[in-house]
Design a protein around this motif. Structure first.
Motif, PDB file in Angstrom:
ATOM      1  N   LEU A   1      58.143 -56.533  16.389  1.00 37.00           N
ATOM      2  CA  LEU A   1      58.461 -57.149  17.673  1.00 37.00           C
ATOM      3  C   LEU A   1      57.256 -57.121  18.615  1.00 37.00           C
ATOM      4  N   LEU A   2      56.514 -56.020  18.590  1.00 45.39           N
ATOM      5  CA  LEU A   2      55.320 -55.914  19.437  1.00 45.39           C
ATOM      6  C   LEU A   2      54.243 -56.906  19.019  1.00 45.39           C
ATOM      7  N   ILE A   3      54.016 -57.034  17.707  1.00 37.43           N
ATOM      8  CA  ILE A   3      52.980 -57.948  17.225  1.00 37.43           C
ATOM      9  C   ILE A   3      53.366 -59.401  17.476  1.00 37.43           C
ATOM     10  N   GLU A   4      54.629 -59.713  17.269  1.00 36.83           N
ATOM     11  CA  GLU A   4      55.090 -61.083  17.509  1.00 36.83           C
ATOM     12  C   GLU A   4      54.925 -61.486  18.972  1.00 36.83           C
TER      13      GLU A   4
ATOM     14  N   GLN B   1      51.746 -59.525  25.442  1.00 42.64           N
ATOM     15  CA  GLN B   1      52.824 -59.788  26.397  1.00 42.64           C
ATOM     16  C   GLN B   1      53.721 -58.544  26.483  1.00 42.64           C
ATOM     17  N   ALA B   2      54.275 -58.313  27.653  1.00 38.34           N
ATOM     18  CA  ALA B   2      55.167 -57.166  27.831  1.00 38.34           C
ATOM     19  C   ALA B   2      56.515 -57.430  27.167  1.00 38.34           C
ATOM     20  N   VAL B   3      57.021 -56.421  26.457  1.00 37.14           N
ATOM     21  CA  VAL B   3      58.338 -56.500  25.814  1.00 37.14           C
ATOM     22  C   VAL B   3      59.233 -55.478  26.496  1.00 37.14           C
ATOM     23  N   SER B   4      60.369 -55.913  26.979  1.00 35.31           N
ATOM     24  CA  SER B   4      61.246 -55.011  27.725  1.00 35.31           C
ATOM     25  C   SER B   4      61.961 -54.024  26.806  1.00 35.31           C
TER      26      SER B   4
END
Length: 228
Positions: free
Chosen positions: A168-171, A175-178
């Motif tokens: 999820l982080l790489i995808e 960008q910030a992921v909540s």
């Protein structure tokens, strides 16, 4: 050289402008084509354009195609771009040299226009299939089919949730992921808290110690992975 907004971008690097124009004429019906005749200026343009594929002459003055290919393949943000070498009258050893430098294909001059088009399409299709099955950022690679993770080509064993967290982080790189998105995507409707997310991130960071990018906290929101 019209930009359709949807066409794949091709960068041609050849010191003979007539050769560049010929390839543009052949490919421009299906691709957005750009060319540069000075190899020493090519790298800056490639960084700016981020083409989907590069066609490169083998023999060029000042900077050879092999030298430029090695530079491109050493750059984290460019190394994934397929490179087709194109040249006339080269030996078997020279062809091998182009592949050893990171080249993906070789086409001899003179070539049939249809062969050039087919080679370009084949390389783009192969890259598209590989991109679907793999995620890469910096010195980190994830194989989505085998669910393996590699750091500098050494396997890192992750738990299923750590694997999905990293994915999820790489995808969403840069960008910030909540935390809420992590909870929804990875745990679904399970009874979890934001602390579970923080724990998984902390364990993950320890396991991929040596990653040349960075996973950082976004205060009051979540996490962001930065890398190329």
């Amino acid at each position: 050289m019209k930009d359709s907004g949807t066409k794949k971008k091709i960068m041609i690097v050849d010191d003979f402008e007539e050769s560049c124009q010929l390839m543009v004429e052949i490919l421009s019906s299906e691709f957005e084509c750009h060319y540069v005749c000075q190899a020493e200026k090519a790298l800056e343009l490639i960084h700016a354009l981020k083409p989907h594929l590069i066609i490169m002459d083998y023999k060029m003055p000042y900077v050879t195609g092999v030298e430029l290919c090695k530079i491109i393949k050493d750059a984290p943000s460019l190394r994934h771009i397929p490179i087709i070498f194109i040249s006339g009258a080269v030996s078997s050893d020279e062809r091998i040299e182009t592949l050893e430098s990171g080249g993906d294909d070789f086409l001899s001059k003179p070539f049939h226009p249809k062969e050039l088009m087919l080679r370009v399409k084949k390389r783009l299709q192969s890259y598209a299939l590989e991109s679907i099955s793999q995620l890469k950022v910096g010195n980190l690679k994830m194989n989505l089919n085998s669910r393996q993770c590699f750091l500098d080509n050494q396997e890192v064993v992750l738990t299923p949730k750590q694997f999905e967290t990293l994915k999820l982080l790489i995808e969403n790189r840069n960008q910030a992921v909540s935390r809420q998105l992590f909870m929804t995507e990875i745990w679904g409707h399970a009874d979890v808290t934001q602390r579970n997310v923080d724990s998984q991130i902390n364990y993950l960071k320890k396991k991929i110690n040596g990653f040349i990018g960075q996973i950082s906290s976004v205060p009051g929101f979540g996490y962001r992975l930065d890398g190329e």
